[in-house]
Every structure is written in structure tokens, then in C-alpha cells.
Enzyme design. Structure first.
Site, PDB file in Angstrom:
ATOM      1  N   TRP A  71     -49.722 -62.801 -12.051  1.00 28.82           N
ATOM      2  CA  TRP A  71     -49.922 -60.965 -12.723  1.00 28.82           C
ATOM      3  C   TRP A  71     -49.058 -60.715 -11.521  1.00 28.82           C
ATOM      4  O   TRP A  71     -48.889 -60.153 -10.793  1.00 28.82           O
ATOM      5  CB  TRP A  71     -50.090 -60.727 -13.463  1.00 28.82           C
ATOM      6  CG  TRP A  71     -49.802 -60.818 -14.912  1.00 28.82           C
ATOM      7  CD1 TRP A  71     -49.919 -61.346 -15.932  1.00 28.82           C
ATOM      8  CD2 TRP A  71     -48.606 -59.738 -15.796  1.00 28.82           C
ATOM      9  NE1 TRP A  71     -49.260 -61.493 -17.027  1.00 28.82           N
ATOM     10  CE2 TRP A  71     -48.139 -60.356 -16.835  1.00 28.82           C
ATOM     11  CE3 TRP A  71     -47.314 -58.889 -14.770  1.00 28.82           C
ATOM     12  CZ2 TRP A  71     -47.583 -59.899 -17.992  1.00 28.82           C
ATOM     13  CZ3 TRP A  71     -46.694 -58.666 -15.571  1.00 28.82           C
ATOM     14  CH2 TRP A  71     -46.315 -58.519 -16.938  1.00 28.82           C
ATOM     15  N   TRP A 114     -48.642 -49.414 -13.457  1.00 27.89           N
ATOM     16  CA  TRP A 114     -48.379 -48.327 -14.369  1.00 27.89           C
ATOM     17  C   TRP A 114     -46.189 -48.428 -14.605  1.00 27.89           C
ATOM     18  O   TRP A 114     -46.582 -47.529 -16.286  1.00 27.89           O
ATOM     19  CB  TRP A 114     -48.237 -46.695 -13.290  1.00 27.89           C
ATOM     20  CG  TRP A 114     -49.219 -46.275 -13.148  1.00 27.89           C
ATOM     21  CD1 TRP A 114     -50.437 -47.001 -11.985  1.00 27.89           C
ATOM     22  CD2 TRP A 114     -50.083 -45.639 -14.007  1.00 27.89           C
ATOM     23  NE1 TRP A 114     -51.587 -45.931 -12.554  1.00 27.89           N
ATOM     24  CE2 TRP A 114     -51.105 -45.564 -13.396  1.00 27.89           C
ATOM     25  CE3 TRP A 114     -49.587 -44.826 -14.663  1.00 27.89           C
ATOM     26  CZ2 TRP A 114     -52.093 -44.473 -14.174  1.00 27.89           C
ATOM     27  CZ3 TRP A 114     -50.788 -43.718 -15.573  1.00 27.89           C
ATOM     28  CH2 TRP A 114     -51.993 -43.158 -15.343  1.00 27.89           C
ATOM     29  N   TRP A 145     -40.017 -36.194 -19.294  1.00 30.97           N
ATOM     30  CA  TRP A 145     -41.217 -35.871 -18.358  1.00 30.97           C
ATOM     31  C   TRP A 145     -42.101 -34.258 -18.687  1.00 30.97           C
ATOM     32  O   TRP A 145     -41.151 -33.498 -18.243  1.00 30.97           O
ATOM     33  CB  TRP A 145     -41.098 -36.409 -17.235  1.00 30.97           C
ATOM     34  CG  TRP A 145     -41.202 -37.642 -16.896  1.00 30.97           C
ATOM     35  CD1 TRP A 145     -40.752 -37.909 -16.227  1.00 30.97           C
ATOM     36  CD2 TRP A 145     -41.841 -38.811 -17.961  1.00 30.97           C
ATOM     37  NE1 TRP A 145     -40.323 -38.931 -16.304  1.00 30.97           N
ATOM     38  CE2 TRP A 145     -40.827 -39.786 -16.468  1.00 30.97           C
ATOM     39  CE3 TRP A 145     -42.567 -38.866 -18.607  1.00 30.97           C
ATOM     40  CZ2 TRP A 145     -41.360 -41.477 -17.418  1.00 30.97           C
ATOM     41  CZ3 TRP A 145     -42.983 -40.303 -18.903  1.00 30.97           C
ATOM     42  CH2 TRP A 145     -41.992 -41.375 -17.985  1.00 30.97           C
ATOM     43  N   ASN A 158     -59.052 -53.209 -17.092  1.00 34.10           N
ATOM     44  CA  ASN A 158     -57.971 -53.666 -17.030  1.00 34.10           C
ATOM     45  C   ASN A 158     -57.602 -52.409 -18.347  1.00 34.10           C
ATOM     46  O   ASN A 158     -56.390 -51.979 -18.720  1.00 34.10           O
ATOM     47  CB  ASN A 158     -57.825 -55.021 -16.945  1.00 34.10           C
ATOM     48  CG  ASN A 158     -55.814 -55.379 -17.448  1.00 34.10           C
ATOM     49  OD1 ASN A 158     -55.214 -54.100 -16.437  1.00 34.10           O
ATOM     50  ND2 ASN A 158     -55.426 -55.511 -18.236  1.00 34.10           N
ATOM     51  N   TRP A 190     -45.800 -41.734 -14.728  1.00 35.29           N
ATOM     52  CA  TRP A 190     -46.247 -41.881 -14.590  1.00 35.29           C
ATOM     53  C   TRP A 190     -46.911 -41.510 -12.715  1.00 35.29           C
ATOM     54  O   TRP A 190     -48.153 -42.384 -12.672  1.00 35.29           O
ATOM     55  CB  TRP A 190     -45.551 -43.854 -14.812  1.00 35.29           C
ATOM     56  CG  TRP A 190     -44.780 -43.842 -13.786  1.00 35.29           C
ATOM     57  CD1 TRP A 190     -43.479 -43.785 -14.187  1.00 35.29           C
ATOM     58  CD2 TRP A 190     -44.373 -44.835 -12.786  1.00 35.29           C
ATOM     59  NE1 TRP A 190     -42.325 -44.039 -13.613  1.00 35.29           N
ATOM     60  CE2 TRP A 190     -42.828 -44.893 -12.707  1.00 35.29           C
ATOM     61  CE3 TRP A 190     -45.552 -44.986 -11.358  1.00 35.29           C
ATOM     62  CZ2 TRP A 190     -42.368 -45.211 -10.931  1.00 35.29           C
ATOM     63  CZ3 TRP A 190     -44.946 -45.575 -10.262  1.00 35.29           C
ATOM     64  CH2 TRP A 190     -43.184 -45.663 -10.160  1.00 35.29           C
ATOM     65  N   GLU A 211     -53.578 -64.699 -14.934  1.00 41.12           N
ATOM     66  CA  GLU A 211     -53.846 -63.341 -14.650  1.00 41.12           C
ATOM     67  C   GLU A 211     -53.357 -63.373 -12.479  1.00 41.12           C
ATOM     68  O   GLU A 211     -52.643 -61.974 -12.477  1.00 41.12           O
ATOM     69  CB  GLU A 211     -54.768 -62.081 -14.763  1.00 41.12           C
ATOM     70  CG  GLU A 211     -55.111 -61.420 -16.380  1.00 41.12           C
ATOM     71  CD  GLU A 211     -54.566 -61.716 -16.514  1.00 41.12           C
ATOM     72  OE1 GLU A 211     -53.612 -60.437 -15.819  1.00 41.12           O
ATOM     73  OE2 GLU A 211     -54.299 -62.086 -17.780  1.00 41.12           O
TER      74      GLU A 211
HETATM   75  C1  LIG Z   1     -52.083 -48.431 -14.805  1.00 35.26           C
HETATM   76  C2  LIG Z   1     -52.661 -49.778 -13.924  1.00 35.26           C
HETATM   77  C3  LIG Z   1     -52.758 -49.759 -12.975  1.00 35.26           C
HETATM   78  C4  LIG Z   1     -52.997 -50.596 -11.890  1.00 35.26           C
HETATM   79  N1  LIG Z   1     -53.607 -50.754 -10.853  1.00 35.26           N
HETATM   80  C5  LIG Z   1     -54.187 -51.974  -9.708  1.00 35.26           C
HETATM   81  C6  LIG Z   1     -53.749 -51.713  -8.422  1.00 35.26           C
HETATM   82  O1  LIG Z   1     -54.086 -50.375  -7.707  1.00 35.26           O
HETATM   83  N2  LIG Z   1     -54.384 -52.896  -8.082  1.00 35.26           N
HETATM   84  C7  LIG Z   1     -54.743 -54.348  -8.304  1.00 35.26           C
HETATM   85  O2  LIG Z   1     -55.676 -55.119  -7.546  1.00 35.26           O
HETATM   86  N3  LIG Z   1     -54.668 -54.212  -9.536  1.00 35.26           N
HETATM   87  C8  LIG Z   1     -54.980 -53.110 -10.645  1.00 35.26           C
HETATM   88  N4  LIG Z   1     -54.300 -53.317 -11.439  1.00 35.26           N
HETATM   89  C9  LIG Z   1     -53.929 -54.356 -12.500  1.00 35.26           C
HETATM   90  C10 LIG Z   1     -55.483 -54.624 -12.792  1.00 35.26           C
HETATM   91  O3  LIG Z   1     -55.965 -53.644 -13.331  1.00 35.26           O
HETATM   92  C11 LIG Z   1     -56.826 -55.354 -12.754  1.00 35.26           C
HETATM   93  O4  LIG Z   1     -56.337 -56.003 -10.999  1.00 35.26           O
HETATM   94  C12 LIG Z   1     -57.855 -56.007 -13.127  1.00 35.26           C
HETATM   95  O5  LIG Z   1     -58.487 -54.579 -13.595  1.00 35.26           O
HETATM   96  C13 LIG Z   1     -59.165 -56.003 -11.681  1.00 35.26           C
HETATM   97  O6  LIG Z   1     -60.080 -56.707 -12.028  1.00 35.26           O
HETATM   98  P1  LIG Z   1     -60.476 -57.975 -11.893  1.00 35.26           P
HETATM   99  O7  LIG Z   1     -60.687 -58.120 -10.736  1.00 35.26           O
HETATM  100  O8  LIG Z   1     -62.136 -58.079 -12.469  1.00 35.26           O
HETATM  101  O9  LIG Z   1     -59.420 -58.693 -12.915  1.00 35.26           O
HETATM  102  P2  LIG Z   1     -59.372 -60.403 -13.580  1.00 35.26           P
HETATM  103  O10 LIG Z   1     -59.027 -60.439 -15.034  1.00 35.26           O
HETATM  104  O11 LIG Z   1     -60.564 -61.392 -12.598  1.00 35.26           O
HETATM  105  O12 LIG Z   1     -58.171 -60.593 -12.898  1.00 35.26           O
HETATM  106  C14 LIG Z   1     -58.417 -61.634 -11.379  1.00 35.26           C
HETATM  107  C15 LIG Z   1     -57.214 -60.660 -10.633  1.00 35.26           C
HETATM  108  O13 LIG Z   1     -55.578 -61.272 -11.018  1.00 35.26           O
HETATM  109  C16 LIG Z   1     -54.995 -60.301 -10.946  1.00 35.26           C
HETATM  110  N5  LIG Z   1     -54.831 -59.211 -11.943  1.00 35.26           N
HETATM  111  C17 LIG Z   1     -55.156 -59.217 -13.209  1.00 35.26           C
HETATM  112  N6  LIG Z   1     -54.537 -58.541 -13.947  1.00 35.26           N
HETATM  113  C18 LIG Z   1     -53.466 -57.465 -12.905  1.00 35.26           C
HETATM  114  C19 LIG Z   1     -52.596 -57.720 -14.173  1.00 35.26           C
HETATM  115  N7  LIG Z   1     -52.525 -56.669 -14.961  1.00 35.26           N
HETATM  116  N8  LIG Z   1     -51.560 -57.206 -13.306  1.00 35.26           N
HETATM  117  C20 LIG Z   1     -51.822 -57.833 -11.536  1.00 35.26           C
HETATM  118  N9  LIG Z   1     -52.286 -58.432 -11.533  1.00 35.26           N
HETATM  119  C21 LIG Z   1     -53.550 -58.505 -11.947  1.00 35.26           C
HETATM  120  C22 LIG Z   1     -55.940 -59.258  -9.268  1.00 35.26           C
HETATM  121  O14 LIG Z   1     -55.897 -59.323  -8.225  1.00 35.26           O
HETATM  122  C23 LIG Z   1     -57.197 -59.430 -10.149  1.00 35.26           C
HETATM  123  O15 LIG Z   1     -58.262 -59.190  -8.993  1.00 35.26           O
HETATM  124  C24 LIG Z   1     -53.517 -52.200 -12.842  1.00 35.26           C
HETATM  125  C25 LIG Z   1     -53.566 -52.222 -14.198  1.00 35.26           C
HETATM  126  C26 LIG Z   1     -52.955 -51.210 -14.847  1.00 35.26           C
HETATM  127  C27 LIG Z   1     -52.624 -51.049 -16.138  1.00 35.26           C
END
Ligand SMILES: Cc1cc2nc3c(=O)[nH]c(=O)nc-3n(C[C@H](O)[C@H](O)[C@H](O)COP(=O)(O)OP(=O)(O)OC[C@H]3O[C@@H](n4cnc5c(N)ncnc54)[C@H](O)[C@@H]3O)c2cc1C
Length: 476
Positions: free
Chosen positions: A281, A385, A309, A344, A362, A278
Site C-alpha cells: 500500500w 484521506w 462540504w 491505522n 478531507w 501493507e
Molecule cells: C486518514 C489516514 C492518514 C494516513 N496518513 C499516513 C501518513 O501520513 N503516513 C503514513 O506512513 N501512513 C499513513 N496512513 C497509513 C497507516 O495508517 C500508517 O502507515 C500505519 O498506521 C503506520 O503504523 P505501522 O507502521 O505500525 O503500520 P504496519 O501495519 O506495521 O504497516 C507497515 C508499513 O506499511 C505501510 N502502511 C501500512 N498501512 C498503510 C496504508 N493504509 N497506506 C499506506 N501505507 C501503509 C506503512 O509504511 C507502515 O509503516 C494513513 C492512514 C489513514 C487512514
């Protein structure tokens, strides 16, 4: 001893801070400064939830620096003249900062660097809060990746080189002339009025210490089992490090270093690898933002230029307020409103519902998230998004449309998440919780205040989205 200004932006920590390490290596006394200039990041100036977090993060960093004998100097922009003035007053030789990769910031920073150098200063930027610079990981042909799996396969081979550094316990005090001119953090006006952010701080502790505590909690708790728990929104099954990472209160290298210092069982190691993926990502998002900067406002996939849209302000407000009548969507939007964060899996569901069932662009959703998320991050938000809308890199195809009712049944099987955020549905039996409109009598009797019908019929919304997609002109 010569002096260096350490211009802090979104790297609000001291450990593993490359700009500080550079000054120390060169024998320069570091002076830490934060220059508030949100307007220079337009059109993606930080949103209100981000500013509320920033206030606390700056205070935490200032306290940390004071504890080490130094201070965090606070100034208000415009950035270039402010830095020039500070550099002159403090008679510094150098200005160092960590890079950021947002288009407006890159453009601003290029001017700052050029002008500081023209003024005779050593102005240098160093690697930002990423594992790899966006240009370091390249395809065989030397270009950027658009697909995550090969990107990560390549990037992973470099992970072993990642190491985190630590900051000295004692740091020199800034010159009196600068300390006297420093603003109070209050003067930046970051604290929300009225105080709508109260609930945020029951869950989050901004600042480097809070980040380390969140990491420790994750390591001791949810890390083991991450792969099986991370999709269940009622659980604290993820790290909740996103805002800490966004503000640079912790670096990804620090996280990796901590995870590597632990001996995990084979099963737990798979969980940890899943978590690191993650972080991959996150790297991929920065990579895309850097190489395709127009995607903050435009579809990466040009096929969607002609997409029909819809524009329905009432539907958008219902989505924002968590009043669509689709429980998992409404629960997510209320979690966001109350806590500044959303799980997420639920982010994907609310984004899919907005862009597919309601067929809104979006950008409407991205802008709402931008203002309300404490972890709002231009790279991750744009990628998230565009991925969900099907318009981005390596995206979920547009025709794959989440059914929010069956997704809720699968990922919130006993309804705890929906009941937590929609107390007006708490009395509904489980069977009526995912598609309550199919249990009209129960809904009317037990939850009269909740929308009695969804804002869009799920089947019709899906079909009309598919028809719109199929009507798009085909491209090679
Ligand atoms: C529509 C949409 C908008 C989002 N907007 C943001 C945003 O503005 N800022 C943001 O940090 N994340 C965003 N995310 C990605 C993700 O939802 C969050 O990073 C995650 O929910 C954060 O929770 P966590 O720190 O407990 O994640 P964990 O599951 O603990 O993951 C660890 C870290 O990995 C990174 N990460 C995890 N999932 C993703 C992902 N899909 N894409 C990129 N990095 C990821 C984050 O930095 C996160 O803190 C978005 C996802 C979607 C679907």
C-alpha cells in the site's frame, strides 16, 4: 581520489543507500550533506511533529557517521546555491541523491540536476526509499494503476529481485574546509518550543538504530499474529515503522531482506505476507502521488468537485482536540496529540467521522495530520484521506460510512484503548463506553467533564452525508 557529495534528504541511514553504493562503485570518496530547505517543499513543507523527529534522526545519523570516521555536514538552504558552493569548496566531481516523488520536490530536484550539470558536475539521482520506482509497475496498456489489487499482483512478481546492501564500517572524513563550515544541528531550530514532544520519545527512537530495533521487536513479537491483531488499537499489534520508513531510516528492501532470512511457520508466513501487503500500500501511494500529483490538494475522483462540504470551525476544533463526544474518535485524536502517531484503524475512523458525519473536506484533516503525525507522509496521507473520504483511488465508497460506536465495540472490545486516552471516561462501565450519550445519567455522574452529547447525532450525520452524496451530479 575523486569525491562525491551524497545529498541526503529523507534517506537518513547508511545501509542500503543507493547513492552511497554508486559513489563506492565509482571509487569516489563520499561526503554526506544535509541541506535544510523546508520552504522549498511548500505547500507541504514538513509539519512540526516531523521536524521534531528530523532533529533526532539527523543527530543519530551524524553519530553513526562519526563512528565510522566520517561526518554529516549540515547546511541551510536554498538548496541549489548551497550545493554548488559545497561542491566547489570540496572540489567534488559528482553529486548523488535518492529520488523523492512529491511534486514540489520533483520540480526542485529537476532544476538542481540541470544546474549542477551545467556547472560541470556529474549530478545523478537514484531510486528512492521504495521497492519499485513509481513508473516501473504499469498496467497492460502501459499506464498507471488506480486499483490496488492488480497493482500489487503485478508488483509482487518483482519482489524476488529486491536485495538490500550494507554500508562499509569505515568511511573517509570530509575535507576540513567543509567540516569547518558545517552548522550545528541545533542551529536548524527543529526542537519544539515549548517541549510538547516529550511523550513521543517514550515510544519512538528516531534513527537507523531505532528503526532496526523496531523491526526486531516486530519480528520477535507482533509479526506472528499480525493479521488478527493489526486492527486492535490497544495492542502493539503493528510494526510502528511508519516514521522510520518515511525518514528513510530503514528501507523497505531491508525489511524484506530481514523477513526473508527467517523461517516462519505456515500461519506466521501468512501474517508476514499480510504485513508485506501493507508495504505494498505504501508503494501504491507513491505510485498514485507520482502519476496524479494534483491529488495532494484535489480529489482524484472529479465527481466530488461539486460536493457540498461543510465549514464549521467549531466542529473542526472539537475534532482536533478530541472533544467530539464520540469516544473512539476522541481517543484517537488524543493519542495523536500525545504521541505523534495514531493506530491505522482509528485513523480510518476519525477520518470517516470528519469527512462523513461532520462532512468536512478531507484536506482539513489531512492538514492536521500533516502537522501532528511523526510519520506524516505526502503519499500515504493523501491516499489515506482520499481513500477514507471516498474521493480517491480504489476508495471506500462514500456511502460506506463507519459507525464509530459499533466499530469501537468491535475493535476495542474491552474499552482499554478508549480508557487509556480518555481517562475521564475510565469509570464508565463497558456498556456505556461506546455511545455514552445513550447512558446520560451515568455519563453525568461518572464523567461530568466529558461532552455530554456528541457534536453530531450519528444517525443524522450519516443521513445528511448520504443525502449530500446522492445529490451529486452523476458522471460517466
Ligand atoms: C486518514 C489516514 C492518514 C494516513 N496518513 C499516513 C501518513 O501520513 N503516513 C503514513 O506512513 N501512513 C499513513 N496512513 C497509513 C497507516 O495508517 C500508517 O502507515 C500505519 O498506521 C503506520 O503504523 P505501522 O507502521 O505500525 O503500520 P504496519 O501495519 O506495521 O504497516 C507497515 C508499513 O506499511 C505501510 N502502511 C501500512 N498501512 C498503510 C496504508 N493504509 N497506506 C499506506 N501505507 C501503509 C506503512 O509504511 C507502515 O509503516 C494513513 C492512514 C489513514 C487512514
Amino acid at each position: 581520489m575523486s569525491r562525491a557529495l551524497i545529498w541526503l534528504r529523507r534517506d537518513l541511514r547508511l545501509d542500503d543507500l543507493p547513492a552511497l553504493q554508486l559513489a563506492l562503485r565509482r571509487g569516489e570518496a563520499p561526503i554526506f550533506v544535509y541541506v535544510h530547505a523546508p520552504q522549498e517543499e511548500a505547500p507541504w513543507s514538513p509539519g512540526r511533529a516531523s521536524l521534531a523527529w528530523l532533529d533526532r534522526s539527523l543527530r543519530a545519523l551524524q553519530a553513526d557517521l562519526r563512528g565510522r570516521g566520517s561526518d554529516l555536514l549540515i547546511a541551510q538552504g536554498p538548496t541549489l546555491p548551497t550545493l554548488l558552493q559545497l561542491a566547489q569548496q570540496a572540489e567534488v566531481d559528482s553529486v548523488y541523491w535518492q529520488r523523492r516523488y512529491e511534486p514540489a520536490v520533483i520540480a526542485r530536484d529537476a532544476i538542481v540536476k540541470r544546474e549542477l550539470r551545467a556547472a560541470g558536475l556529474q549530478a545523478e539521482s537514484v531510486k528512492g526509499a521504495v521497492l519499485f520506482e513509481p513508473w516501473e509497475v504499469q498496467t497492460g496498456q502501459g499506464g498507471p494503476y488506480k486499483v490496488f489489487t492488480p497493482f500489487w499482483r503485478n508488483a509482487q512478481t518483482r519482489l524476488k529481485d529486491v536485495v538490500a546492501t550494507t554500508a562499509p564500517e569505515a568511511l573517509p572524513a570530509p575535507p576540513d574546509v567543509l567540516a569547518a563550515g558545517s552548522l550545528a544541528i541545533n542551529a536548524l531550530g527543529l526542537i519544539p518550543v515549548p517541549r510538547w514532544d516529550g511523550d513521543f520519545w517514550e515510544r519512538f527512537e528516531p534513527g537507523a538504530q531505532g528503526a532496526l530495533r523496531a523491526l526486531d521487536a516486530f519480528v520477535d513479537g507482533a509479526a506472528e499474529g499480525y493479521l488478527s491483531q493489526r486492527d486492535l488499537p490497544e495492542r502493539a499489534g503493528t510494526s510502528r515503522l511508519s516514521a522510520h520508513l518515511h525518514f528513510g531510516e530503514i528501507s523497505p528492501a531491508q525489511i524484506l531482506t530481514t523477513l526473508r532470512s527467517i523461517t516462519w511457520s505456515a500461519a506466521a508466513q501468512a501474517d508476514v505476507d499480510g504485513f508485506v501487503r501493507e508495504l505494498g500500500w505504501r508503494e501504491f501511494s507513491q505510485h498514485l502521488l507520482y502519476h496524479f500529483p494534483h491529488t495532494t490538494d484535489e480529489n482524484l475522483n472529479p465527481q466530488f468537485v461539486a460536493f457540498p462540504w461543510q465549514d464549521d470551525p467549531r466542529a473542526l476544533v472539537a475534532w482536533q482536540q478530541g472533544r467530539t463526544g464520540v469516544p473512539i474518535v476522541d481517543a484517537g485524536m488524543r493519542e495523536l496529540w500525545h504521541t505523534g502517531w495514531m493506530h491505522n484503524r482509528v485513523r480510518m475512523l476519525v477520518a470517516s467521522f470528519l469527512t462523513k458525519h461532520l462532512r468536512h473536506h478531507w484536506l482539513h484533516g489531512a492538514r492536521w495530520f500533516w502537522d501532528t503525525l511523526v510519520d506524516a507522509d505526502l503519499a500515504n496521507n493523501t491516499q489515506g484521506w482520499q481513500w477514507t473520504a471516498g474521493t480517491g483511488a480504489d476508495a471506500a465508497p462514500y456511502f460506506r460510512i463507519f459507525n464509530p460506536a459499533t466499530q469501537a465495540e468491535r475493535f476495542d472490545p474491552n474499552g482499554s484503548y478508549v480508557r487509556q486516552w480518555l481517562p475521564e471516561l475510565a469509570c464508565l462501565p463497558d456498556k456505556a463506553l461506546y455511545a455514552p450519550w445513550e447512558h446520560a445519567d451515568l455519563l453525568r455522574r461518572l464523567a461530568p467533564d466529558y461532552p455530554q452529547r456528541p457534536i453530531v447525532d450519528l444517525r443524522e450525520g450519516r443521513e445528511s452525508a448520504l443525502a449530500a452524496y446522492q445529490g451529486l451530479p452523476k458522471r460517466d
